[in-house]
Design a protein around this motif. Sequence first.
Motif, PDB file in Angstrom:
ATOM      1  N   UNK A  38      34.347  31.839  51.143  1.00 25.81           N
ATOM      2  CA  UNK A  38      33.844  31.174  49.943  1.00 25.81           C
ATOM      3  C   UNK A  38      34.835  30.140  49.427  1.00 25.81           C
ATOM      4  N   UNK A  39      36.115  30.489  49.386  1.00 29.98           N
ATOM      5  CA  UNK A  39      37.144  29.546  48.936  1.00 29.98           C
ATOM      6  C   UNK A  39      37.186  28.343  49.880  1.00 29.98           C
ATOM      7  N   UNK A  40      37.167  28.585  51.180  1.00 30.14           N
ATOM      8  CA  UNK A  40      37.214  27.489  52.142  1.00 30.14           C
ATOM      9  C   UNK A  40      36.002  26.566  52.007  1.00 30.14           C
ATOM     10  N   UNK A  41      34.812  27.143  51.868  1.00 30.25           N
ATOM     11  CA  UNK A  41      33.601  26.339  51.749  1.00 30.25           C
ATOM     12  C   UNK A  41      33.590  25.547  50.437  1.00 30.25           C
ATOM     13  N   UNK A  42      34.020  26.168  49.367  1.00 25.67           N
ATOM     14  CA  UNK A  42      34.020  25.504  48.060  1.00 25.67           C
ATOM     15  C   UNK A  42      35.023  24.356  48.029  1.00 25.67           C
ATOM     16  N   UNK A  77      36.345  22.891  50.620  1.00 26.15           N
ATOM     17  CA  UNK A  77      35.890  21.924  51.619  1.00 26.15           C
ATOM     18  C   UNK A  77      34.774  21.036  51.103  1.00 26.15           C
ATOM     19  N   UNK A  78      34.013  21.548  50.138  1.00 23.57           N
ATOM     20  CA  UNK A  78      32.943  20.772  49.522  1.00 23.57           C
ATOM     21  C   UNK A  78      33.405  19.919  48.361  1.00 23.57           C
ATOM     22  N   UNK A  79      34.702  19.921  48.088  1.00 20.97           N
ATOM     23  CA  UNK A  79      35.252  19.060  47.056  1.00 20.97           C
ATOM     24  C   UNK A  79      35.390  19.700  45.683  1.00 20.97           C
ATOM     25  N   UNK A  80      35.062  20.984  45.571  1.00 20.83           N
ATOM     26  CA  UNK A  80      35.195  21.662  44.279  1.00 20.83           C
ATOM     27  C   UNK A  80      36.471  22.495  44.242  1.00 20.83           C
ATOM     28  N   UNK A  81      36.860  22.884  43.031  1.00 16.44           N
ATOM     29  CA  UNK A  81      38.029  23.742  42.852  1.00 16.44           C
ATOM     30  C   UNK A  81      37.595  25.188  42.682  1.00 16.44           C
ATOM     31  N   UNK A  82      38.480  26.106  43.055  1.00 18.41           N
ATOM     32  CA  UNK A  82      38.292  27.527  42.777  1.00 18.41           C
ATOM     33  C   UNK A  82      39.436  27.919  41.845  1.00 18.41           C
ATOM     34  N   UNK A  83      39.089  28.278  40.600  1.00 18.35           N
ATOM     35  CA  UNK A  83      40.091  28.589  39.581  1.00 18.35           C
ATOM     36  C   UNK A  83      40.044  30.091  39.296  1.00 18.35           C
ATOM     37  N   UNK A  84      41.155  30.762  39.520  1.00 16.40           N
ATOM     38  CA  UNK A  84      41.306  32.174  39.203  1.00 16.40           C
ATOM     39  C   UNK A  84      42.380  32.250  38.126  1.00 16.40           C
ATOM     40  N   UNK A  85      41.946  32.354  36.874  1.00 14.76           N
ATOM     41  CA  UNK A  85      42.853  32.310  35.732  1.00 14.76           C
ATOM     42  C   UNK A  85      43.949  33.367  35.888  1.00 14.76           C
ATOM     43  N   UNK A  86      45.183  32.934  35.719  1.00 10.25           N
ATOM     44  CA  UNK A  86      46.331  33.819  35.861  1.00 10.25           C
ATOM     45  C   UNK A  86      46.878  33.868  37.277  1.00 10.25           C
ATOM     46  N   UNK A  87      46.017  33.626  38.269  1.00  9.92           N
ATOM     47  CA  UNK A  87      46.451  33.649  39.662  1.00  9.92           C
ATOM     48  C   UNK A  87      46.747  32.246  40.166  1.00  9.92           C
ATOM     49  N   UNK A  88      45.756  31.353  40.071  1.00  8.58           N
ATOM     50  CA  UNK A  88      45.991  29.987  40.513  1.00  8.58           C
ATOM     51  C   UNK A  88      44.717  29.234  40.818  1.00  8.58           C
ATOM     52  N   UNK A  89      44.895  28.011  41.309  1.00 10.80           N
ATOM     53  CA  UNK A  89      43.787  27.118  41.607  1.00 10.80           C
ATOM     54  C   UNK A  89      43.883  26.627  43.039  1.00 10.80           C
TER      55      UNK A  89
END
Length: 93
Positions: free
Chosen positions: A31-35, A37-49
């Motif tokens: 999911x992180x790779x696809x997101x 790769x599609x130009x969007x960010x994955x933000x996990x508050x406290x962990x990272x982006x």
Amino acid sequence: MNKTDLIANIAAETELSKVAVASVLDKFIETVQATVGGGEEVVLVGFGTFKASARAARTGKNPRTGETLKIEATTVPSFKPGAKFKEIVAKAK
């Protein structure tokens, strides 16, 4: 710690099977790779982006021959740790 160690650790902490943890971890990674790769960010508050970052074209040098070569512009994945993650790592020193 490698992926197998991570799966074993999470399984022990959550009382889930290693197979279930491995499945969830694999789906998380996909999911992180696809997101990203599609130009969007994955933000996990406290962990990272996780995000895609543009890298400009630049001039490089072949270390064997010393020859100058052109390195093309590209997009690469990047990770920026969150405040809590930075704090935990800083305290570990």
